[in-house]
Design a protein around this motif. Structure first.
Motif, PDB file in Angstrom:
ATOM      1  N   UNK A 272      -5.288   6.341   4.719  1.00 59.03           N
ATOM      2  CA  UNK A 272      -4.485   7.523   5.010  1.00 59.03           C
ATOM      3  C   UNK A 272      -3.404   7.172   6.015  1.00 59.03           C
ATOM      4  N   UNK A 273      -2.531   8.119   6.265  1.00 56.07           N
ATOM      5  CA  UNK A 273      -1.442   7.958   7.226  1.00 56.07           C
ATOM      6  C   UNK A 273      -1.165   9.318   7.842  1.00 56.07           C
ATOM      7  N   UNK A 274      -0.447   9.323   8.946  1.00 59.42           N
ATOM      8  CA  UNK A 274      -0.171  10.589   9.625  1.00 59.42           C
ATOM      9  C   UNK A 274       0.724  11.494   8.791  1.00 59.42           C
ATOM     10  N   UNK A 275       1.455  10.928   7.851  1.00 54.49           N
ATOM     11  CA  UNK A 275       2.359  11.711   7.012  1.00 54.49           C
ATOM     12  C   UNK A 275       2.086  11.526   5.523  1.00 54.49           C
ATOM     13  N   UNK A 276       0.847  11.158   5.164  1.00 51.41           N
ATOM     14  CA  UNK A 276       0.486  10.969   3.759  1.00 51.41           C
ATOM     15  C   UNK A 276      -0.946  11.406   3.521  1.00 51.41           C
TER      16      UNK A 276
ATOM     17  N   UNK B  22      -1.853  -0.205  10.584  1.00 49.81           N
ATOM     18  CA  UNK B  22      -0.478  -0.677  10.556  1.00 49.81           C
ATOM     19  C   UNK B  22       0.422   0.474  10.966  1.00 49.81           C
ATOM     20  N   UNK B  23       1.316   0.238  11.910  1.00 52.72           N
ATOM     21  CA  UNK B  23       2.148   1.312  12.454  1.00 52.72           C
ATOM     22  C   UNK B  23       3.076   1.897  11.406  1.00 52.72           C
ATOM     23  N   UNK B  24       3.706   1.030  10.618  1.00 50.71           N
ATOM     24  CA  UNK B  24       4.632   1.486   9.576  1.00 50.71           C
ATOM     25  C   UNK B  24       4.372   0.695   8.304  1.00 50.71           C
ATOM     26  N   UNK B  25       4.240   1.405   7.198  1.00 50.59           N
ATOM     27  CA  UNK B  25       4.163   0.772   5.882  1.00 50.59           C
ATOM     28  C   UNK B  25       5.365   1.269   5.090  1.00 50.59           C
ATOM     29  N   UNK B  26       6.315   0.379   4.873  1.00 50.78           N
ATOM     30  CA  UNK B  26       7.571   0.761   4.249  1.00 50.78           C
ATOM     31  C   UNK B  26       7.359   1.293   2.829  1.00 50.78           C
ATOM     32  N   UNK B  27       8.298   2.117   2.378  1.00 58.01           N
ATOM     33  CA  UNK B  27       8.275   2.576   0.993  1.00 58.01           C
ATOM     34  C   UNK B  27       8.289   1.378   0.061  1.00 58.01           C
ATOM     35  N   UNK B  28       7.408   1.413  -0.932  1.00 52.17           N
ATOM     36  CA  UNK B  28       7.223   0.323  -1.903  1.00 52.17           C
ATOM     37  C   UNK B  28       6.624  -0.930  -1.269  1.00 52.17           C
TER      38      UNK B  28
END
Length: 454
Positions: free
Chosen positions: A427-431, A399-405
């Motif tokens: 994982x994510x590119x920023x997590x 998924x390209x973006x997973x919003x906060x919450x």
């Protein structure tokens, strides 16, 4: 001659074998592969421990890492002011005081005297000081902790070294050099205000197997302390050649790579005062940063570039150290710590695997419980085991973006038979990456009796 009943049994067995064979020969789905992380080691390790296998095996639930401080862009006059105060006489003075106690093997009077000296030194600085006492099957001892509270008392930054040594020598470089850096940082930083809380920690029991730091981190984890970064200095004062005086090593695990980047930025921005280039080395178990990793905290291990030939011997003395190098390395760690302690904390995503369920296939739910959107999120479900251990199926959702919450689901389908192990990673590119495991039973396409591992 076989009876009708006997012939019926043969037919039924043949049918069962046919069904099982069919289930085993249906291919699984493989959508993506997993990556392997290689790491480099160092000769450095506790004196009485030869292998990582000899250390305590820590099994704890994953903890969400706190937000990271924002990386610096330009020089700060306040940091320069700190660096100008960290000089060779300050480092040399602490080294001479520490080594004056002689060998400081944990559990001996000389080690206790060194602990009292460190405690009194911190106390005279006006810091909040305590002994962190521990009792272990191998040895009992005390860590010494001093705290400089920030405007925000939640997020904690730690600088540490170990004050014990081997019985053979005074441990000037191993690890008087690291403790001198800790004391010098405390002496200078105590006169300033910072946004975040800073701890100055001197461990004992390192040479017996990282025992002091193990108990310290275990207590911090059980207290749910929000430790953002740990800067461990161990052997930062030896050079074999002149060129060694401008380079150093830093050891990190994947979650702590941001500290490496932060420190490297510091070394460039304040190069006139530091003059040391750091080279990342990957993972190693041989110093007090290790149990911070094991309990899910971000930490790095700073180390001289050329390994000290006098390590763990009577010849590990001040006269064989390079005090200029030790001072510059201490400045690098001080500037990194001070910059982190005054930087705004950057909002970041935090991934959590909230559930693993069965039914028709395996379904995992991934939540972003952080305060920023996660980018390029990847969730992988790996199913292994089954009858004759022939199942090895992997499915990946992106998924390209997973919003906060926000949340997302990942699903894996498989058609086999038997007990299975389910491993979910996200994982994510920023997590940071998170993982969770569960067991279940596969009956054709249906996954039954899913139990999440503790």
């Amino acid at each position: 001659m076989r009876s009708i009943t006997s012939r019926r049994n043969v037919i039924m067995k043949a049918i069962v074998v046919f069904i099982i064979t069919g289930l085993l020969t249906i291919p699984g789905y493989t959508l993506a592969g997993t990556s392997n992380i290689s790491s480099n080691g160092t000769p450095h390790h506790p004196a009485f421990v030869e292998s990582r296998d000899d250390l305590v095996n820590v099994q704890v639930a994953h903890r969400s890492s706190p937000s990271h401080p924002m990386a610096p862009n330009t020089a700060d006059v306040n940091i320069i002011e700190l660096l100008q105060q960290l000089n060779e006489p300050l480092i040399l003075g602490y080294l001479e005081n520490l080594t004056s106690f002689g060998p400081r093997e944990t559990g001996t009077p000389s080690c206790d005297q060194a602990a009292h000296y460190i405690f009194d030194t911190f106390q005279n600085m006006g810091l909040v000081v305590r002994y962190h006492n521990y009792t272990d099957a191998t040895v009992s001892g005390s860590n010494v902790e001093a705290t400089l509270y920030g405007n925000d008392t939640t997020n904690i930054f730690i600088i540490c070294g170990h004050y014990d040594s081997v019985a053979a020598g005074p441990g000037a470089d191993d690890d008087g050099s690291g403790v001198a850096a800790v004391l010098a940082a405390a002496e200078i930083m105590r006169n300033y205000d910072f946004d975040h809380t800073v701890r100055f920690v001197a461990f004992s029991g390192e040479e017996q197997g990282l025992i002091g730091s193990y108990h310290y981190v275990q207590d911090a984890y059980n207290s749910n302390e929000s430790i953002v970064a740990v800067l461990n200095a161990d052997m930062i004062g030896f050079t074999a050649t002149g060129s060694d005086g401008i380079v150093g090593k830093i050891f990190e695990n994947p979650a702590s790579e941001w500290i490496v980047s932060f420190t490297q930025d510091i070394s460039v921005i304040y190069s006139d005062y530091i003059g040391i280039q750091l080279f990342p080395q990957g993972e190693t178990w041989g110093s007090d940063h290790y149990y911070f990793w094991e309990y899910g905290y971000d930490a790095v291990f700073y180390h001289e570039y050329h390994f000290n030939d006098y390590y763990h011997s009577a010849n590990d003395t001040i006269d064989r150290m390079n005090i200029t190098y030790s001072t510059r390395f201490s400045r690098l760690i001080l500037a990194t710590l001070a910059q982190m302690a005054q930087q705004p904390v950057q909002q970041r995503p935090v991934l959590e695997i909230s559930s693993i369920s069965g039914g028709l296939g395996v379904t995992a739910q991934i939540n972003n419980i952080g305060d920023a959107n996660a980018s390029d999120v990847k969730a992988t479900i790996l199913i292994t085991g089954g009858l004759f251990n022939l199942i090895n199926v992997q499915s990946t959702s992106e998924q390209t973006v997973l919003n906060a919450q926000g949340s997302m689901q990942s699903k894996a389908m498989v058609f086999r038979l038997g007990k299975i192990l389910i491993t979910v990673a996200a994982d994510a590119s920023n997590a940071d990456q998170v993982t969770k495991q569960a067991t279940g039973f596969l009956l054709g396409p249906f996954v039954l009796e899913v139990v999440i591992a503790p």
